[in-house]
Scaffold this motif. Structure first.
Motif, PDB file in Angstrom:
ATOM      1  N   ILE A 389       0.844  -1.206   0.000  1.00 24.10           N
ATOM      2  CA  ILE A 389       0.000   0.000   0.000  1.00 24.10           C
ATOM      3  C   ILE A 389       0.877   1.253   0.000  1.00 24.10           C
ATOM      4  N   HIS A 390       1.959   1.228   0.770  1.00 20.84           N
ATOM      5  CA  HIS A 390       2.890   2.365   0.766  1.00 20.84           C
ATOM      6  C   HIS A 390       3.398   2.638  -0.653  1.00 20.84           C
ATOM      7  N   PHE A 391       3.814   1.592  -1.347  1.00 24.33           N
ATOM      8  CA  PHE A 391       4.437   1.751  -2.667  1.00 24.33           C
ATOM      9  C   PHE A 391       3.457   2.309  -3.702  1.00 24.33           C
ATOM     10  N   VAL A 392       2.242   1.748  -3.751  1.00 26.07           N
ATOM     11  CA  VAL A 392       1.295   2.193  -4.791  1.00 26.07           C
ATOM     12  C   VAL A 392       0.624   3.523  -4.438  1.00 26.07           C
ATOM     13  N   SER A 393       0.833   4.010  -3.200  1.00 25.23           N
ATOM     14  CA  SER A 393       0.275   5.313  -2.791  1.00 25.23           C
ATOM     15  C   SER A 393       1.237   6.452  -3.096  1.00 25.23           C
ATOM     16  N   ASP A 394       2.502   6.138  -3.343  1.00 27.06           N
ATOM     17  CA  ASP A 394       3.550   7.157  -3.408  1.00 27.06           C
ATOM     18  C   ASP A 394       3.606   7.829  -4.773  1.00 27.06           C
ATOM     19  N   LYS A 395       3.321   9.121  -4.830  1.00 25.76           N
ATOM     20  CA  LYS A 395       3.284   9.852  -6.104  1.00 25.76           C
ATOM     21  C   LYS A 395       4.670  10.064  -6.686  1.00 25.76           C
ATOM     22  N   LYS A 396       5.676  10.036  -5.823  1.00 20.97           N
ATOM     23  CA  LYS A 396       7.045  10.258  -6.294  1.00 20.97           C
ATOM     24  C   LYS A 396       7.492   9.149  -7.234  1.00 20.97           C
ATOM     25  N   THR A 397       7.120   7.918  -6.927  1.00 18.45           N
ATOM     26  CA  THR A 397       7.544   6.788  -7.754  1.00 18.45           C
ATOM     27  C   THR A 397       6.452   6.293  -8.703  1.00 18.45           C
ATOM     28  N   MET A 398       5.178   6.535  -8.365  1.00 24.56           N
ATOM     29  CA  MET A 398       4.068   6.051  -9.204  1.00 24.56           C
ATOM     30  C   MET A 398       3.515   7.137 -10.126  1.00 24.56           C
ATOM     31  N   GLY A 399       3.879   8.393  -9.870  1.00 31.78           N
ATOM     32  CA  GLY A 399       3.385   9.483 -10.712  1.00 31.78           C
ATOM     33  C   GLY A 399       1.867   9.565 -10.711  1.00 31.78           C
ATOM     34  N   ASP A 400       1.295   9.702 -11.919  1.00 35.06           N
ATOM     35  CA  ASP A 400      -0.163   9.821 -12.055  1.00 35.06           C
ATOM     36  C   ASP A 400      -0.881   8.502 -11.763  1.00 35.06           C
ATOM     37  N   TYR A 401      -0.114   7.419 -11.642  1.00 40.32           N
ATOM     38  CA  TYR A 401      -0.731   6.098 -11.452  1.00 40.32           C
ATOM     39  C   TYR A 401      -0.810   5.697  -9.981  1.00 40.32           C
ATOM     40  N   ILE A 406      -9.576   7.519  -2.111  1.00 43.59           N
ATOM     41  CA  ILE A 406     -10.643   6.601  -1.695  1.00 43.59           C
ATOM     42  C   ILE A 406     -10.150   5.149  -1.700  1.00 43.59           C
ATOM     43  N   VAL A 407      -9.328   4.816  -2.715  1.00 39.66           N
ATOM     44  CA  VAL A 407      -8.767   3.454  -2.804  1.00 39.66           C
ATOM     45  C   VAL A 407      -7.775   3.237  -1.668  1.00 39.66           C
ATOM     46  N   LYS A 408      -7.014   4.297  -1.361  1.00 40.02           N
ATOM     47  CA  LYS A 408      -6.037   4.212  -0.263  1.00 40.02           C
ATOM     48  C   LYS A 408      -6.739   3.946   1.073  1.00 40.02           C
ATOM     49  N   VAL A 409      -7.825   4.676   1.316  1.00 42.29           N
ATOM     50  CA  VAL A 409      -8.584   4.500   2.560  1.00 42.29           C
ATOM     51  C   VAL A 409      -9.155   3.081   2.636  1.00 42.29           C
ATOM     52  N   MET A 410      -9.740   2.624   1.520  1.00 43.77           N
ATOM     53  CA  MET A 410     -10.295   1.261   1.477  1.00 43.77           C
ATOM     54  C   MET A 410      -9.207   0.225   1.742  1.00 43.77           C
ATOM     55  N   SER A 411      -8.042   0.446   1.141  1.00 46.50           N
ATOM     56  CA  SER A 411      -6.927  -0.508   1.288  1.00 46.50           C
ATOM     57  C   SER A 411      -6.470  -0.604   2.738  1.00 46.50           C
ATOM     58  N   TRP A 412      -6.351   0.559   3.390  1.00 47.15           N
ATOM     59  CA  TRP A 412      -5.916   0.549   4.799  1.00 47.15           C
ATOM     60  C   TRP A 412      -6.975  -0.069   5.707  1.00 47.15           C
ATOM     61  N   ILE A 413      -8.255   0.154   5.389  1.00 50.34           N
ATOM     62  CA  ILE A 413      -9.328  -0.477   6.187  1.00 50.34           C
ATOM     63  C   ILE A 413      -9.267  -1.988   6.049  1.00 50.34           C
TER      64      ILE A 413
END
Length: 625
Positions: A389-401, A406-413
């Motif tokens: 979750i940390h990796f796919v949330s990070d804009k520095k390495t994932m950019g626009d992707y 909302i997906v981040k909140v769902m993932s952490w829940i």
């Protein structure tokens, strides 16, 4: 997005080996389908059967909604795993290596290996039980002969990822059709089945089984696996290509995981229809279920289909477990060993505890060992999901992707729920053990282990937030700086040298130049060994091929700066054969190779080149240690 430090390719034998770039619409769609089916077998392995059987036999259809909820959780997490692989070209193990400190990574590696061994233990026991049910062969012999399925994976790998996927899908189809046939024989009341999707927890026992179902569903090795398998597809690396890959992989995951859900639901519905309705609410062991099927359904076909499905589920999960082991070892340790040895090690780690349990405690304890394997898996889950979750949330390495809020909140829940339920299940198991055994020393050790477990969990949560995903230089495929050192007077006129882009290259190049003169032309050879190169040869255009060409060009430029004429040639597929072919084709009169200094069994593990080459060329060969 730029990635200054690219990692070693994940599953290099099959990396980008399926081209999705120049096909018709339907062929492109079919080219993307496959990875999620390999992942989905982990959701219907023998370890899941016990919880499904217990849920259905004790509470009828009332826990079907738990299966559906856990399937939705799995779909969310697997889509995040696929996103990491597609956008960043990293698998989860590689991304962890780049982010966490070395000691933490080593512990994460050990935990991942334990999870894979626990998974394989469930497959070994499941297959052995299936063989026993079908043939009457004692469990101890069934466990022993499962070592031979090592060779199935080796055969499949020779034919490429698509054939492997076809094999797995065939086994999944066998499992699905077996249970579909069983349901036709059982004739469940569909009205009652539909009511099972209304959330309800009848009592504490139902809660415990529900936790078991969720805990057995999402497995850590599947997150490592999916992030690597999506990289077997060669895609356009522009915005349109990446978005299309994300969309089609999500569709692939949805279909595959829903099929896994249907299989699990079929097991639970079968148990509810056959056992719960007849008052056999005690069924939780696979062997018990098999014995009663014929009596209660009045068909000899039912128990046969049950056993066949069990063997197919075990065999399919076994193949994907080995691939996950390869991903974990290469990602965390940068260690590539021959697939047969990797498979053998994984299988022996599973067989030994199974054999010891049967020999010491008897066949009746196998069910408990199966449950223990699921508890082990549950403990590892947080260490795979939280970094993901940390990796796919990070804009520095994932950019626009990067994933949306909302997906981040769902993932952490979902992660919080899964980790809590798994911790609760582990706590219950440990508390029961301490109470029953009365051994204070063991109790103290387990409590200390639990504290360490919680501390490591906190590190995985907090550290990426502090480090801000600084990319380490160690993540590069090749060294970013190359120095050729002092050159000696040359001797030969057309000298070839085989380079592997390691620290040893400087030594090889220096030795080659020491044997040349002012008129010598030097031939720099490197063999690309990615899966794409093995299948497409010189037509390959994967990340590893491009980076290897860049490295050759860097060496040639450095040599030109020293007034040394050099030419670079990339070879493909088989290392030794390609070096021999290039030396002959380029009419080289001297060859310099690097030697790793290992012999005997290490040659089997890492492969050997020098001996094969020197027997097939007619020029002097210098092996530099």
């Amino acid at each position: 997005m730029s990635h200054p430090h690219q990692p070693h390719t994940s599953l290099s034998e099959v990396h980008q080996s399926v081209d999705t770039t120049s096909r018709s619409r339907w062929k492109k769609l079919l080219a993307f389908f496959g990875p999620a089916y390999l992942v989905s077998v982990g959701y219907m392995d023998p370890g899941n059967w016990a919880t499904d059987l217990a849920g259905g036999s004790q509470f009828g259809y009332k826990l079907l909604w738990v299966l559906l909820m856990s399937n939705l959780m799995a779909l969310l997490l697997q889509s995040l795993s696929a996103r990491l692989g597609i956008v960043r070209g990293r698998d989860l193990a590689q991304a962890n290596r780049e982010t966490y400190p070395a000691p933490v990574n080593f512990i994460l590696y050990i935990l991942a290996e334990i999870a894979i061994a626990a998974t394989d233990l469930a497959e070994v026991l499941g297959m052995a039980i299936g063989i026993q049910l079908l043939t009457g062969l004692p469990l101890i012999w069934g466990v022993s002969i499962t070592v031979f399925d090592t060779f199935i994976l080796l055969v499949l790998q020779r034919y490429g990822i698509r054939k492997m996927e076809a094999f797995i899908i065939s086994l999944v189809a066998i499992v699905g059709l077996s249970f579909l046939s069983e349901l036709v024989l059982a004739k469940p009341d569909m009205g009652e089945v539909v009511k099972g999707f209304i959330p309800s927890i009848p009592n504490d026992t139902a809660l415990y089984i529900a936790i078991g179902i969720i805990g057995a569903t999402v497995m850590p090795h599947n997150l490592y696996l999916h992030s690597a398998l999506v990289q077997t597809r060669k895609i356009q690396r522009d915005e349109k290509g990446i978005k299309q890959a994300l969309k089609l992989n999500f569709i692939d995951s949805t279909i595959a995981l829903n099929l896994a859900f249907l299989v699990n639901a079929a097991i639970l519905i079968l148990a509810a229809t056959v056992f719960f309705k007849s008052g056999n609410t005690h069924i939780a062991e696979i062997q018990d279920a098999h014995q009663l099927l014929e009596k209660l359904l009045g068909s000899k076909l039912a128990p046969i289909l049950f056993a066949v499905a069990l063997i197919a589920a075990g065999q399919s999960s076994t193949v994907t477990g080995t691939l996950a082991g390869q991903i974990v070892m290469e990602g965390y340790l940068r260690l590539r060993i021959n697939p047969w040895l990797r498979r053998l090690i994984t299988r022996l780690l599973a067989i030994i505890p199974a054999l010891l349990t049967i020999l010491i405690a008897g066949d009746e304890k196998v069910g408990e060992l199966l449950v223990f394997s699921q508890v082990l898996l549950s403990m590892q889950l947080g260490f795979a999901v939280i970094p993901l979750i940390h990796f796919v949330s990070d804009k520095k390495t994932m950019g626009d992707y990067a994933i949306k809020p909302i997906v981040k909140v769902m993932s952490w829940i979902v992660t919080t729920v899964l980790v809590y339920l798994n911790l609760r299940m582990v706590y219950a198991e440990v508390a029961t053990y301490i109470t029953q055994s009365g051994n204070l020393w063991v109790g103290a050790l387990l409590i200390a282990g639990g504290l360490g477990f919680v501390i490591l969990l906190l590190i995985t949560i907090v550290y990426p937030l502090l480090s801000r995903y600084q990319q380490k230089a160690s993540a590069a495929i090749h060294p970013s700086q190359v120095s050729l050192g002092t050159m000696e007077a040359p001797v030969y006129y057309r000298i070839a040298m085989a380079l592997d882009f390691s620290k040893q290259d400087e030594n090889i190049i220096a030795n080659a130049i020491a044997h040349g003169n002012e008129q010598t032309e030097y031939l720099l050879i490197h063999i690309v060994e990615s899966a794409s190169a093995r299948y497409f040869g010189a037509a390959s255009d994967d990340l590893e091929t491009r980076k290897d060409q860049e490295q050759l060009d860097t060496y040639i430029t450095l040599l030109a700066g020293k007034n040394i004429r050099a030419k670079g040639v990339l070879g493909y597929k088989h290392r030794a054969k390609e070096i021999v072919r290039i030396v002959k084709a380029e009419k080289a009169d001297f060859l310099v190779l690097g030697g790793h200094g290992h012999t005997g069994i290490k040659d089997w593990i890492y492969g050997e080149t020098a001996n094969q080459v020197r027997h097939h060329v007619k020029v002097p060969v210098l092996v530099v240690q």
